[in-house]
Design a protein around this motif. Structure first.
Motif, PDB file in Angstrom:
ATOM      1  N   GLY B  39      46.504  59.561  30.153  1.00  0.00           N
ATOM      2  CA  GLY B  39      44.396  58.917  29.846  1.00  0.00           C
ATOM      3  C   GLY B  39      43.456  58.914  29.793  1.00  0.00           C
ATOM      4  O   GLY B  39      42.714  58.036  29.338  1.00  0.00           O
ATOM      5  N   TRP B  40      44.533  59.484  28.248  1.00  0.00           N
ATOM      6  CA  TRP B  40      43.457  58.941  27.008  1.00  0.00           C
ATOM      7  C   TRP B  40      43.534  57.639  27.132  1.00  0.00           C
ATOM      8  O   TRP B  40      42.536  57.171  26.001  1.00  0.00           O
ATOM      9  N   VAL B  41      44.719  56.637  27.250  1.00  0.00           N
ATOM     10  CA  VAL B  41      44.422  55.654  26.945  1.00  0.00           C
ATOM     11  C   VAL B  41      43.611  54.258  27.309  1.00  0.00           C
ATOM     12  O   VAL B  41      42.879  54.232  27.007  1.00  0.00           O
ATOM     13  N   LEU B  42      43.664  55.253  29.024  1.00  0.00           N
ATOM     14  CA  LEU B  42      42.778  54.098  29.630  1.00  0.00           C
ATOM     15  C   LEU B  42      40.599  54.790  29.543  1.00  0.00           C
ATOM     16  O   LEU B  42      40.590  53.704  29.491  1.00  0.00           O
ATOM     17  N   ARG B  43      41.194  55.366  28.663  1.00  0.00           N
ATOM     18  CA  ARG B  43      39.360  56.472  27.943  1.00  0.00           C
ATOM     19  C   ARG B  43      39.713  55.468  27.009  1.00  0.00           C
ATOM     20  O   ARG B  43      38.453  55.030  26.597  1.00  0.00           O
ATOM     21  N   LEU B  44      40.602  55.101  26.163  1.00  0.00           N
ATOM     22  CA  LEU B  44      40.500  54.559  24.925  1.00  0.00           C
ATOM     23  C   LEU B  44      40.500  52.801  25.019  1.00  0.00           C
ATOM     24  O   LEU B  44      39.668  52.282  24.698  1.00  0.00           O
ATOM     25  N   ALA B  45      40.644  52.319  26.768  1.00  0.00           N
ATOM     26  CA  ALA B  45      40.415  51.155  26.805  1.00  0.00           C
ATOM     27  C   ALA B  45      39.233  50.815  27.040  1.00  0.00           C
ATOM     28  O   ALA B  45      38.525  50.420  26.795  1.00  0.00           O
ATOM     29  N   LEU B  46      38.412  51.858  27.726  1.00  0.00           N
ATOM     30  CA  LEU B  46      36.832  51.983  27.612  1.00  0.00           C
ATOM     31  C   LEU B  46      36.221  51.417  26.882  1.00  0.00           C
ATOM     32  O   LEU B  46      35.335  51.579  27.198  1.00  0.00           O
ATOM     33  N   LEU B  47      36.751  53.364  25.661  1.00  0.00           N
ATOM     34  CA  LEU B  47      35.838  52.666  24.827  1.00  0.00           C
ATOM     35  C   LEU B  47      35.783  51.412  23.894  1.00  0.00           C
ATOM     36  O   LEU B  47      35.146  50.949  23.558  1.00  0.00           O
ATOM     37  N   VAL B  48      37.268  50.832  24.621  1.00  0.00           N
ATOM     38  CA  VAL B  48      36.594  49.129  23.581  1.00  0.00           C
ATOM     39  C   VAL B  48      36.172  48.015  24.744  1.00  0.00           C
ATOM     40  O   VAL B  48      34.966  46.999  24.572  1.00  0.00           O
ATOM     41  N   LEU B  49      36.613  48.838  25.833  1.00  0.00           N
ATOM     42  CA  LEU B  49      36.055  47.331  26.887  1.00  0.00           C
ATOM     43  C   LEU B  49      34.394  47.143  26.763  1.00  0.00           C
ATOM     44  O   LEU B  49      33.858  45.492  27.268  1.00  0.00           O
ATOM     45  N   VAL B 132      43.032  58.725  36.415  1.00  0.00           N
ATOM     46  CA  VAL B 132      44.148  59.894  35.912  1.00  0.00           C
ATOM     47  C   VAL B 132      43.114  60.443  35.022  1.00  0.00           C
ATOM     48  O   VAL B 132      42.533  59.668  33.947  1.00  0.00           O
ATOM     49  N   PRO B 133      43.711  62.106  34.726  1.00  0.00           N
ATOM     50  CA  PRO B 133      42.300  62.930  34.148  1.00  0.00           C
ATOM     51  C   PRO B 133      43.373  62.349  32.779  1.00  0.00           C
ATOM     52  O   PRO B 133      44.128  61.932  32.411  1.00  0.00           O
ATOM     53  N   PHE B 134      42.787  63.267  31.625  1.00  0.00           N
ATOM     54  CA  PHE B 134      42.723  62.743  30.243  1.00  0.00           C
ATOM     55  C   PHE B 134      44.506  63.487  30.165  1.00  0.00           C
ATOM     56  O   PHE B 134      44.931  61.913  29.600  1.00  0.00           O
TER      57      PHE B 134
END
Lengths: 453, 203
Positions: B39-49, B132-134
């Motif tokens: 889940g943290w990878v998805l948040r990382l993607a948000l951080l970039v997008l 998806v949780p962290f």
């Protein structure tokens, strides 16, 4: 629904209501996409800029597309568990997700189990059915809770379904057994057959002496070589006499009045015992199953007594079927309310039985029991089942544990002075238990009556 | 008590606290799935997008000071990471549109297609981050569910953009036209190889 003796709770929401109807609903993603699209379209009209409208179009199109494909059936799911009992570390199940064209394309799972971290998973609902194997990391034995799965389907990122709950049944985890060598036996053996040599004469393999033939001796026991050497005229016939064989009787006494783990903070009954660390009762079950297995394999008779439960004990018997009964009885042993505060009456034992007592030695009752049995002539072996206790940080608990430990050491020293062997079964001491048992068996062998003293 | 003794005792207690086995994380439930993403990878993607979307939208508007753009990007990213909901993603898309607007006089900027693509990717990623949780996991095959639909949606957007451009009389760069045609072609190819007429990306 019951599948293979395992109850499968299927088709119920987390609130316990059945999910017979269609519980699909559009989510806030749908609303947000429509609202954003319309807002951007209006902005583009006001500003006279077509490119602003373009930004909202993909979400608007996707939401419209998804809205025309409303799912109609809930994602069917069943949990299949292996039938029967389990062994430690083998608590498994398989989540079955059949594929249906009109249901979810993504399945969200929240898998929970006692003593484990919740697991969140998003899986693709493949065109073919899926089987998701699950396994717990528990090393505990006895009745254990298994999986609870909250399952929710989604479709096109727009439709979502009410969560349903799929649950497993509590399962009985049987204790495993470690291989042991020879074990101490009672001083006197009983019965007319068995794997051990008795003190009396009879059929057996171990030679006692050469004796002149007397009435009652079997002709096949005449030793012709000795007769020819000692009595060339054949005045006297000589026979080879052997020791009779017999069996030993052992009673396993499990002190299941309390169950403590390595963390002292949980001893008050408020904390939760970790599932990846064995408790005192797990160690007792494992030790007792190992002893029972070794004795039954040697052909001896083994009985079981549970100090916490007032029920009919398992009388001594032999054989593999009886061993299964013993292991099952051990798995069902558990503390009863207020059992630890009652004075324990020493269980009645068969004559000449050896007692294996599995206890934590955290109170004086085991000492009292051992003395009573010794007074009636039963040899006793104490197996210490207290796990290796973790260091304690809190001052008050550290002081309490310090006092309890000193009292326990005092009891062990008292038993040692009285000639009662105490064998530890926790941690690294377990590897040495086999050697200790072997040493005790050899020491006892030197005093077995019937053998040449 | 002697200060040194007291300090030693404190250090001992601290060491015990740090190595306390009771504070270990609980064991995991073992599951067998395909390759997954945390889940943290998805948040990382948000951080970039998120900053990428907003900076792309603001890139064609010279009037906006860089400080304002970066502040908006930082605030939006923080908001989306804290609340990854469809509403937040929709709000950020509107902000991107406002930045693109930029008070210029051109009726249609082809740059909007890139912004639309990023906005759609942000919406999808936000949906996943919300579901998806962290420490949760999402199968990569689940992340790719519906890719044909996404491609068709983006191709249609490109087609609409091209039509709008032709209608507005704006000059279309050859590369943009070629890219739009390529997307349309791939989308129709995806539709043609789809399993069912109402394709939903289920392979």
């Amino acid at each position: 629904m019951t599948v293979g003796g395992i109850i499968v709770a299927h088709g119920r929401t987390s609130q316990g209501t059945p999910t017979d109807g269609n519980h699909w609903r559009p989510t806030s993603a749908h609303t947000a996409a429509i609202a954003t699209g319309i807002l951007l379209l209006a902005t583009s009209v006001i500003a006279g800029r077509a490119d602003i409208a373009l930004i909202g179009i993909p979400s608007l199109l996707a939401a419209t597309w998804a809205h025309t494909n409303r799912p109609t059936t809930p994602p069917p799911a069943t949990l299949h568990e292996p039938p029967g009992t389990a062994t430690p570390g083998e608590l498994t199940a398989t989540l079955h997700l059949p594929s249906t064209p009109t249901t979810a394309d993504i399945i969200h799972l929240r898998i929970t189990a006692t003593g484990h971290r919740d697991t969140h998973l998003a899986l693709a609902a493949h065109p073919h059915e899926r089987h998701v194997p699950l396994r717990l990391s528990s090393v505990r034995t006895g009745p254990q809770e298994t999986f609870t799965i909250d399952l929710r389907g989604s479709r096109h990122h727009i439709w979502e379904e009410e969560p349903i709950q799929v649950g497993g049944t509590p399962r009985l985890v049987l204790p495993a057994s470690a291989p042991l060598g020879r074990l101490p036996l009672p001083h006197r053996l009983r019965g007319l057959t068995g794997p051990h040599s008795a003190r009396r004469l009879g059929d057996g393999a171990e030679l006692r002496d050469i004796h002149p033939f007397t009435p009652g001796d079997r002709l096949r026991r005449i030793d012709w070589r000795t007769t020819a050497r000692r009595s060339p005229e054949l005045d006297t016939l000589y026979v080879r006499r052997t020791y009779a064989t017999a069996e030993a009787t052992a009673v396993l006494v499990v002190d299941s009045r309390d169950e403590v783990g390595p963390d002292v903070r949980t001893w008050r009954g408020y904390g939760t015992l970790r599932v990846d660390e064995p408790t005192s009762l797990d160690l007792a079950r494992h030790a007792a199953a190992s002893v029972a297995h070794a004795l039954v394999e040697a052909g001896d008779r083994v009985g079981l007594e549970d100090l916490a439960r007032r029920r009919r004990p398992l009388p001594p018997a032999s054989g593999r079927r009886h061993l299964r009964r013993l292991v099952h009885g051990l798995a069902l042993a558990h503390p009863k309310d207020r059992a630890s505060v009652h004075r324990v009456r020493p269980p009645q034992l068969p004559a000449d039985a050896i007692v294996y007592l599995f206890t934590t030695l955290l109170d004086d009752e085991p000492l009292h029991l051992v003395r009573t049995w010794r007074a009636t002539g039963h040899p006793v072996v104490v197996i210490d089942t207290l796990p290796d206790v973790h260091p304690v940080i809190e001052n008050h608990l550290a002081i309490a544990w310090h006092i309890a430990r000193l009292e326990r050491e005092n009891r062990i020293a008292t038993l040692d002075r009285e000639g009662i062997p105490v064998i530890s079964w926790a941690g690294s001491e377990r590897d040495r238990a086999t050697v200790r048992f072997e040493a005790l068996a050899r020491a006892a062998q030197r005093h077995v009556p019937g053998r040449v003293p | 008590m002697n200060p040194i003794t007291e300090l030693t005792a404190q250090l001992h207690r601290l060491r015990l606290r740090l190595t306390d086995p009771a504070h270990r994380p609980l064991p995991d439930i073992t599951t067998q799935t395909g390759p997954t993403l945390r889940g943290w990878v998805l948040r990382l993607a948000l951080l970039v997008l998120t900053p990428l979307l907003l900076l792309t939208a603001a890139a064609r508007t010279p009037d906006i000071p860089d400080g304002v753009t970066w502040t908006i990007a930082a605030l939006s990213t923080g908001l989306l990471l804290a609340r990854p909901t469809p509403t937040t993603a929709g709000g950020i898309t509107v902000v991107a549109a406002v930045l693109l607007w930029g008070f210029t006089t051109e009726p249609l900027d082809p740059w909007a297609l890139a912004v639309a693509l990023l906005a759609y990717a942000l919406t999808r990623t936000t949906w996943w981050a919300a579901h998806v949780p962290f420490h949760g996991r999402a199968e990569i095959s689940a992340l790719l569910v519906g890719w044909r639909r996404d491609l068709v949606v983006l191709a249609t957007t490109g087609l609409l953009g091209a039509l709008a451009m032709l209608a507005s009389g704006a000059t279309v760069p050859g590369a943009v036209l070629l890219a739009a045609l390529a997307i349309v072609g791939i989308a129709f190819l995806a539709l043609a190889t789809g399993g069912s007429p109402r394709d939903d990306g289920r392979g």
